[in-house]
Design an enzyme around this catalytic site. Sequence first.
Site, short mmCIF file in Angstrom:
data_model
loop_
_atom_site.label_atom_id
_atom_site.label_comp_id
_atom_site.label_asym_id
_atom_site.label_seq_id
_atom_site.Cartn_x
_atom_site.Cartn_y
_atom_site.Cartn_z
N GLU A 1 1.21 -0.66 -0.19
CA GLU A 1 -0.10 0.04 -0.16
C GLU A 1 0.81 1.79 0.00
O GLU A 1 0.42 2.11 1.01
CB GLU A 1 -1.24 -0.44 1.15
CG GLU A 1 -1.99 -1.14 1.19
CD GLU A 1 -2.84 -1.09 2.39
OE1 GLU A 1 -2.32 -0.48 3.11
OE2 GLU A 1 -3.99 -1.08 1.80
N ASP B 1 -8.65 -8.82 4.08
CA ASP B 1 -8.58 -8.01 4.99
C ASP B 1 -9.10 -7.90 6.12
O ASP B 1 -10.27 -6.64 5.62
CB ASP B 1 -8.91 -6.43 4.01
CG ASP B 1 -7.74 -5.58 4.82
OD1 ASP B 1 -6.37 -5.58 6.08
OD2 ASP B 1 -8.21 -4.11 4.62
N GLU C 1 -12.69 -1.68 11.72
CA GLU C 1 -12.31 -1.43 10.87
C GLU C 1 -14.07 -1.67 10.10
O GLU C 1 -14.23 -0.65 9.57
CB GLU C 1 -10.42 -1.08 9.70
CG GLU C 1 -10.72 -1.20 9.51
CD GLU C 1 -9.77 -1.42 8.36
OE1 GLU C 1 -8.64 -1.63 8.58
OE2 GLU C 1 -9.60 -0.55 6.71
#
Length: 723
Positions: A314, A388, A416
Amino acid sequence: MNISAAQVKIFYIITFLVIMNSNAQSLEGYDLWLGYSKIEDPVILPEYQRHTKSIFFNNGSAVLETAQKELVRGIDGLLGQPSNIHNSQSLLNTMWVSKKMDLDKDIVKPFKADFEQIGKEGFIIKSITVNDNSILLITANEDIGILYGVFKLLQLMKMHKSFEGINIVDVPKIELRMLNHWDNLDRTVERGYAGFSLWNWQKLPEYIDPRYEDYARANASIGINATVLTNVNANSLVLTSAYLDKVAALAEVFRPYGIKVYLTARFSAPIEIGGLNTADPLDKDVIEWWNDRAKKIYKIIPDFGGFLVKANSEGQPGPQNYGRTHVDGANMLANALRPFNGMVIWRAFVYSELDTTDRAKQAFTEFVPYDGNFLDNVLVQVKNGPIDFQPREPFHPTFGAMPNTPLVMEFQITQEYLGFSSHLVFLPKLYEEVLDAETYRKGKKSTVAQVIDGSLFNSKISGMAGVANIGTDLNWTGHPFAQANWYGFGRLAWNPYLSSEAIAEEWLRLTYSNNSEFVEPVKSIMISSREAVVNYMTPLGLHHLMDTGHHYGPGPWVSDLSRPEWNPTYYHQADKDGIGFDRTPSGSNATSQYSSEIAEIFNAPETCPEEYLLWFHHLPWDYKLKNGEILWDAVALKYQEGVDQVGEMISIWKQAKTYISDDQYNEVRMLLEIQLKEAKWWRNACLLYFQTFSGKKLPPGVELPEENLEFYRSLKFPYAPGN
Ligand code: GCU
């Protein structure tokens, strides 16, 4: 009506008391599972009074000092009277807290095997008889074992467990039990939903917030022994002398609780703070720079744990920027830390924009060929699933596929993708599912837990990491029940074979009440909460449908981001013919990364567990499920089921009212209302969107959405937290 001055005064006093009282109640969450209010149970209290009448505590080190402090604090609170602690041993004692080396040889002899079993960090709590006196013995080989034993003893007391005939021999099955804080130096927390970072870098090292010690206590009480203070998207400034002094101050607070600090190392630090023009891991100056930096760090923090590194992921810099490999990068850092016994924890969370194959395959493809090439102070940290931290993912195929490399499990404790800190989701249920998964890498009974604890391949070191959900909120975690996720992570890192149900029960009893009329229904809320969130967000193996960037709420329609694998449409692949990602040999063949036994099960829609169906298969809307429902109906009914489960959670929570304070009750009630509203939002938005492909009506039993698809698509959240 005339009001006298006295009446006014009384009014003010009452108002003041009410305010004080409600403040006290809303502060209740600060104590976490460590509140020590007086035990009122008339049966157990006399037993505890008897056992604690005269305590011999063999002190002599900072950790033991801490253990004694904790014991006194706990016993004073639980028994409502000052504890009677001595530093000399006698047969009049009713409790002995002492390391093995300080105990009489004859006492130790019968338990030789137990002492061998508990190693460095384990402990024994045993009721023994010496010259006709009954003594409760808390013992260990090392200081830290005594601290863990004391916390266990207090937990048993809080849960009103009898000490009669007690014989506990407990030892952590995993060596590195660590929190990963995604905390930035400006005190924002990436994916944090519980306020700001605890670390007040501005005021450190001089100002020591008392909260640092409370943080350490909480962690030590569940056996966490390592903390990475900084975000994986790292800032090299933390490796400069000014910051290292601050880190050292934190390390000093944590040390007596047996907790080591780690930092994230930004791979380009030699350029950013070292003035070099490269960070190439094979460059002589770069190697020297890291060697020097390591020396500097250990001079300031002699027991520094090591580095956690996110490289070439990332947009983070890494060895590949210089044509080198993960092995080159990790081993270079490992060499720098090795003289000081430091560890490198290298993350396998990678997916490249240049790789057009299935993102779910990339970490395995990149890392498995390196098995056996890392130095022995390198651990590779792998997320629980191949994408993820989704509400549900199959286990990461790398577990079991790198027998010569210690793999650290990375779970996310912060929510998240699971409703932030507004949704009640008991994550140990998710963790348990992953840990119990069969890898078949050494035949049957080769579970992920056995890979992680090192038993399957005889690994020299083992580890489990949890991305922390902790911040400056008064109750630490935002949602009061999110504390259970921190607690549960710690418990599973200690023993990955514990059941999530047992953990839920422990946490409820330690945090709220021992009354089974409270515990049983509330436990049922916790246990069903994980499946509920899967159902109302991503049922039947769907994944990554959340809105972009902040990941708040549904965004299954998002398709215009620069990288294909950032778009939800990449993951669900819905079209008029069906839905789901084909990861079988006819598709991306991601199933081939699992052992053949597992691949075979996943490859056929008939044998693939339905909870992973659309993770591995693209199926027509009228595909028939085992229960006879067609796929479209099943998807719609699952979304509805999720909403109904939250409704059920709300009605069960009402039963809790009489057992806890109004503030405690109302706080969770209001949060559950948010959860219900958002569960409906997820259902409505996803079903309206998928309906544009299926062209089918909602089956009976599914509520009609209140708004149209355009409405849900138009919602924007520029200020969603944690971004
Ligand atoms: C997720 C998360 C990022 C984080 C990344 C990681 O993609 O959204 O904020 O940096 O995981 O684990 O490195």
